[in-house]
Motif scaffolding. Structure first.
Motif, PDB file in Angstrom:
ATOM      1  N   LYS A  46      36.019  -7.334  17.159  1.00 45.19           N
ATOM      2  CA  LYS A  46      36.006  -8.319  16.419  1.00 45.19           C
ATOM      3  C   LYS A  46      36.655  -9.581  16.657  1.00 45.19           C
ATOM      4  CE  LYS A  46      37.686  -5.841  12.924  1.00 45.19           C
ATOM      5  NZ  LYS A  46      38.177  -5.426  11.659  1.00 45.19           N
TER       6      LYS A  46
ATOM      7  N   HIS B 103      33.931  -3.412  10.111  1.00 49.49           N
ATOM      8  CA  HIS B 103      34.059  -2.217  10.365  1.00 49.49           C
ATOM      9  C   HIS B 103      34.587  -1.741  12.040  1.00 49.49           C
ATOM     10  CE1 HIS B 103      33.178  -0.375   6.134  1.00 49.49           C
ATOM     11  NE2 HIS B 103      34.126  -1.008   6.111  1.00 49.49           N
ATOM     12  N   LEU B 104      34.206  -2.782  12.806  1.00 45.89           N
ATOM     13  CA  LEU B 104      34.142  -2.568  14.122  1.00 45.89           C
ATOM     14  C   LEU B 104      35.527  -2.554  14.585  1.00 45.89           C
ATOM     15  CD1 LEU B 104      31.620  -5.257  15.483  1.00 45.89           C
ATOM     16  CD2 LEU B 104      31.263  -2.810  15.579  1.00 45.89           C
TER      17      LEU B 104
ATOM     18  N   ASP C 105      20.811  -6.392   3.368  1.00 49.89           N
ATOM     19  CA  ASP C 105      20.714  -6.329   4.894  1.00 49.89           C
ATOM     20  C   ASP C 105      21.876  -7.053   5.328  1.00 49.89           C
ATOM     21  OD1 ASP C 105      18.729  -4.576   4.752  1.00 49.89           O
ATOM     22  OD2 ASP C 105      17.230  -5.997   5.497  1.00 49.89           O
TER      23      ASP C 105
ATOM     24  N   ASN D  90      25.255  -5.705   4.372  1.00 47.02           N
ATOM     25  CA  ASN D  90      25.311  -4.183   5.494  1.00 47.02           C
ATOM     26  C   ASN D  90      25.779  -4.720   6.695  1.00 47.02           C
ATOM     27  OD1 ASN D  90      24.936  -2.636   3.020  1.00 47.02           O
ATOM     28  ND2 ASN D  90      22.912  -2.451   3.499  1.00 47.02           N
ATOM     29  N   ALA D  91      25.220  -5.664   7.193  1.00 45.85           N
ATOM     30  CA  ALA D  91      25.507  -6.211   8.689  1.00 45.85           C
ATOM     31  C   ALA D  91      27.065  -6.683   8.832  1.00 45.85           C
ATOM     32  CB  ALA D  91      24.507  -7.258   9.192  1.00 45.85           C
ATOM     33  N   SER D  92      27.359  -7.609   7.825  1.00 48.66           N
ATOM     34  CA  SER D  92      28.597  -8.051   7.817  1.00 48.66           C
ATOM     35  C   SER D  92      29.888  -6.970   7.574  1.00 48.66           C
ATOM     36  CB  SER D  92      28.917  -9.054   6.702  1.00 48.66           C
ATOM     37  OG  SER D  92      28.961  -8.510   5.391  1.00 48.66           O
ATOM     38  N   ARG D  93      29.297  -5.765   6.668  1.00 50.64           N
ATOM     39  CA  ARG D  93      30.206  -4.569   6.537  1.00 50.64           C
ATOM     40  C   ARG D  93      30.392  -3.845   7.851  1.00 50.64           C
ATOM     41  NH1 ARG D  93      31.587  -2.482   1.594  1.00 50.64           N
ATOM     42  NH2 ARG D  93      29.573  -3.467   0.746  1.00 50.64           N
ATOM     43  N   GLU D  94      29.242  -3.744   8.584  1.00 45.04           N
ATOM     44  CA  GLU D  94      29.463  -3.108   9.908  1.00 45.04           C
ATOM     45  C   GLU D  94      30.171  -3.929  10.787  1.00 45.04           C
ATOM     46  OE1 GLU D  94      26.234  -1.600  13.414  1.00 45.04           O
ATOM     47  OE2 GLU D  94      25.551  -2.123  11.259  1.00 45.04           O
TER      48      GLU D  94
ATOM     49  N   HIS E 251      27.316  -7.960  17.467  1.00 50.62           N
ATOM     50  CA  HIS E 251      27.059  -6.704  16.952  1.00 50.62           C
ATOM     51  C   HIS E 251      27.442  -6.669  15.464  1.00 50.62           C
ATOM     52  CE1 HIS E 251      26.395  -5.191  21.019  1.00 50.62           C
ATOM     53  NE2 HIS E 251      27.537  -5.896  21.208  1.00 50.62           N
ATOM     54  N   PRO E 252      26.553  -6.271  14.472  1.00 50.49           N
ATOM     55  CA  PRO E 252      25.162  -5.814  14.875  1.00 50.49           C
ATOM     56  C   PRO E 252      24.109  -6.728  15.293  1.00 50.49           C
ATOM     57  CG  PRO E 252      25.646  -5.967  12.333  1.00 50.49           C
ATOM     58  CD  PRO E 252      26.913  -6.085  13.062  1.00 50.49           C
TER      59      PRO E 252
END
Length: 301
Positions: A54, A48-49, A38, A41-45, A107-108
């Motif tokens: 960012k 990707h912002l 998790d 995945n949160a850092s990847r999200e 975010h996220p």
């Protein structure tokens, strides 16, 4: 907690002249796999912002003055500096009351809680490993752990390596060793890229889901009087795939004096490193890192 340590591709332990280069892969560390997934995945999200989003966490004050914490790249100290192919999010997570949440992504919305929980788990693992290392050196079990004051910093560094069109020309991160006591690294479970230097040859560290990689830092090399060596490592780029890793850097209070443990010294084994404060070491470390050299070589006696 029971830690199972595996030999990394660097050949842990790599013994040379009575010393060990420590690069340890750890299973059964007690961190829930869902938490690890998790958080990545949160850092990847986050990465990707859109850039505008960012940059709300930017490591530049007024768009030009660099600070360690925040989103962005490392500073360019000279025109001859070798640049790395990555974006990073660098956050101070300990002491908890010194977190600067301005730089923590909103975010996220799960990011902050996930990183807090992961930080607590890493602190537990750090203490367990350092107690084992102290015993291996013949020191009191808590000797190394007690070097950490309540002001000792821990930084989380999320590294994002986008696909690179010319991986033969640039590193994700140039060769270096870590400056602190211990680094706990969560590597990408699918895409490799980390390499460790042994006997003049670079060895790939294999990917493995949910396994942690432990590197000792330069401070530990000094405190162990060179019995434990901080491994030189680098990250290479990939032409077709992105890659993410998370490093937790466990350091010491900036006013703490770093020196070989007195119990390890005797007439036939004098101190191999000169004493200096952590803040002085860090200043030299970053100066050498920009040039692609190692500061620790200059503090040897």
């Amino acid at each position: 907690m029971v830690l199972m340590m595996r030999e990394a591709s660097s050949g842990w332990p790599c013994r040379a002249g009575g010393s060990f280069c420590l690069c340890i892969q750890v299973d059964n560390h007690g961190i829930e796999t869902s938490l690890m997934d998790d958080l990545i995945n949160a850092s990847r999200e986050f990465f990707h912002l859109p850039l505008e989003e960012k940059q709300k966490c930017s490591n530049l004050i007024d768009g030009k003055h660099f600070q360690v914490q925040g989103y962005g790249n490392d500073p360019v100290a000279s025109k001859d500096q070798t640049l790395d192919w990555l974006d990073r999010l660098h956050l101070r997570v300990e002491p908890e009351d010194e977190r600067n949440l301005v730089h923590w992504p909103e975010h996220p919305n799960s990011f902050r809680a996930l990183l807090h929980e992961y930080t607590l788990n890493c602190k537990r693992i750090k203490d367990c490993i350092l107690q084992a290392m102290a015993k291996a050196l013949g020191l009191n079990e808590d000797y190394i752990v007690t070097q950490f004051s309540n002001k000792a910093p821990t930084f989380a560094r999320f590294n994002y390596y986008p696909p690179c069109p010319r991986p033969d020309l640039v590193f994700g991160v140039k060769p270096h060793s870590d400056s602190g006591v211990l680094t706990i690294l969560l590597i990408d479970k699918d895409v490799g890229g980390l390499q460790v230097l042994r006997d003049g040859v670079w060895h790939n560290v294999p990917t493995s889901p949910h396994r942690l990689l432990i590197n000792i830092g330069d401070y530990m090399e000094i405190m162990s009087n060179g019995i434990f060596k901080s491994p030189v490592h680098r990250a290479v780029t990939n032409a077709g795939k992105e890659r993410i890793s998370l490093a937790m850097f466990h350091g010491l209070d900036l006013e703490k004096e770093i020196e070989p443990a007195a119990a390890l010294l005797h007439e036939k084994q004098p101190a191999r490193y000169r004493k200096m404060k952590a803040k002085e070491y860090l200043a030299g470390f970053y100066e050498h890192f920009c040039r692609g050299t190692r500061f620790i070589d200059s503090v040897k006696i």
